[in-house]
Design an enzyme around this catalytic site. Structure first.
Site, short mmCIF file in Angstrom:
data_model
loop_
_atom_site.label_atom_id
_atom_site.label_comp_id
_atom_site.label_asym_id
_atom_site.label_seq_id
_atom_site.Cartn_x
_atom_site.Cartn_y
_atom_site.Cartn_z
N ASP A 181 41.82 22.37 66.33
CA ASP A 181 41.00 23.46 65.83
C ASP A 181 41.35 24.73 66.61
OD1 ASP A 181 37.91 23.56 64.32
OD2 ASP A 181 38.61 25.28 65.48
N ILE A 182 41.52 25.83 65.89
CA ILE A 182 41.96 27.08 66.51
C ILE A 182 40.89 27.67 67.44
CG2 ILE A 182 41.15 28.75 64.77
CD1 ILE A 182 44.06 29.89 64.82
N ASN A 187 30.88 19.06 58.41
CA ASN A 187 29.96 19.98 57.75
C ASN A 187 30.22 19.95 56.25
OD1 ASN A 187 29.11 20.77 60.34
ND2 ASN A 187 30.72 22.31 60.47
N GLN A 222 29.56 24.56 56.64
CA GLN A 222 30.95 24.43 56.18
C GLN A 222 31.51 25.80 55.84
OE1 GLN A 222 31.64 21.80 52.80
NE2 GLN A 222 33.85 21.76 53.19
N HIS A 239 36.99 18.08 56.01
CA HIS A 239 37.61 17.84 57.31
C HIS A 239 36.59 17.28 58.29
CE1 HIS A 239 36.03 21.95 57.20
NE2 HIS A 239 35.74 21.78 58.49
N PHE A 240 37.10 16.46 59.19
CA PHE A 240 36.28 15.87 60.25
C PHE A 240 36.61 16.57 61.57
CE2 PHE A 240 36.71 12.74 56.96
CZ PHE A 240 35.44 12.19 56.86
N HIS A 241 35.59 16.89 62.32
CA HIS A 241 35.77 17.47 63.66
C HIS A 241 35.68 16.33 64.68
CE1 HIS A 241 34.85 21.80 62.57
NE2 HIS A 241 34.29 21.19 61.54
P1 5GP Z 1 33.78 24.14 59.21
O1 5GP Z 1 32.77 25.13 59.71
O2 5GP Z 1 34.23 24.45 57.81
O3 5GP Z 1 33.32 22.71 59.38
O4 5GP Z 1 35.00 24.25 60.20
C1 5GP Z 1 36.16 24.94 59.96
C2 5GP Z 1 36.95 24.88 61.25
O5 5GP Z 1 38.28 25.28 60.98
C3 5GP Z 1 36.41 25.80 62.34
O6 5GP Z 1 36.07 25.03 63.49
C4 5GP Z 1 37.56 26.76 62.61
O7 5GP Z 1 37.71 27.09 63.97
C5 5GP Z 1 38.77 26.01 62.06
N1 5GP Z 1 39.81 26.87 61.52
C6 5GP Z 1 39.65 27.89 60.66
N2 5GP Z 1 40.84 28.45 60.35
C7 5GP Z 1 41.78 27.76 61.05
C8 5GP Z 1 43.19 27.86 61.16
O8 5GP Z 1 43.85 28.71 60.54
N3 5GP Z 1 43.81 26.97 61.97
C9 5GP Z 1 43.14 26.02 62.66
N4 5GP Z 1 43.85 25.19 63.43
N5 5GP Z 1 41.79 25.89 62.59
C10 5GP Z 1 41.13 26.74 61.80
#
Ligand code: 5GP
Ligand code: ZN
Length: 136
Positions: free
Chosen positions: A30-31, A86, A93, A99-101
């Site tokens: 995750d970035i 999420n 989300q 996606h899974f964290h």
């Molecule tokens: P969500 O809130 O949808 O569950 O999580 C999305 C996740 O994707 C966030 O934790 C965010 O930091 C990560 N993310 C968003 N854009 C990018 C990207 O371009 N590259 C990577 N590696 N992670 C990303």
């Protein structure tokens, strides 16, 4: 660029810090990590949320989650692992490609657990369990 950032990552249109892949899944950092090593595990095909994922994919995703989680315990000495997902905007989300964290955790890392609520009484809780069961 497509409309989905994770599809772009799968297709190599934008780079990622890849840690593992299988035929149908990809794992990358995750970035913006909650703790360093925070990894995302995604299906390569675009499915918006958990509820769109074919259940056959579940086994492969779980195997990857277990492998990455184990590697995080060894690589960044994670003392605990949170697995999160999420689904839909009110749940946080932001990227609508399921996606899974996988989040490495440590004693006293400053992250608190979710606040918890209470049922009014046991009857309310049992009635809700029954209602939910009827909808499965
Ligand atoms: P969500 O809130 O949808 O569950 O999580 C999305 C996740 O994707 C966030 O934790 C965010 O930091 C990560 N993310 C968003 N854009 C990018 C990207 O371009 N590259 C990577 N590696 N992670 C990303
Ligand atoms: Zn996508």
């Amino acid at each position: 660029m497509s409309e989905c950032i994770f599809c772009d990552i799968v297709q190599g249109k934008i780079p990622c810090a890849k840690v593992y892949e299988t035929k149908n899944t990809l794992a990358f950092l995750d970035i913006a990590p909650i703790n360093k090593g925070h990894t995302l595990v995604i299906p390569k095909k675009h499915y918006p949320t958990l509820f769109d994922l074919p259940s056959e994919l579940g086994k492969e995703l779980l195997e990857v989650i277990q492998k990455v989680g184990e590697a995080l315990r060894n690589t960044v000495q994670a003392e605990g692992i949170n697995l999160g997902m999420n689904n839909f905007k009110p749940a946080g989300q932001l990227v609508f490609h399921a996606h899974f964290h996988i989040i490495p955790r440590y004693e006293n890392d400053g992250l608190s657990l979710w606040p918890q609520k209470k049922y009014n009484n046991n009857d309310e809780m049992l009635a809700l369990a029954q209602k939910l069961a009827n909808n499965i």
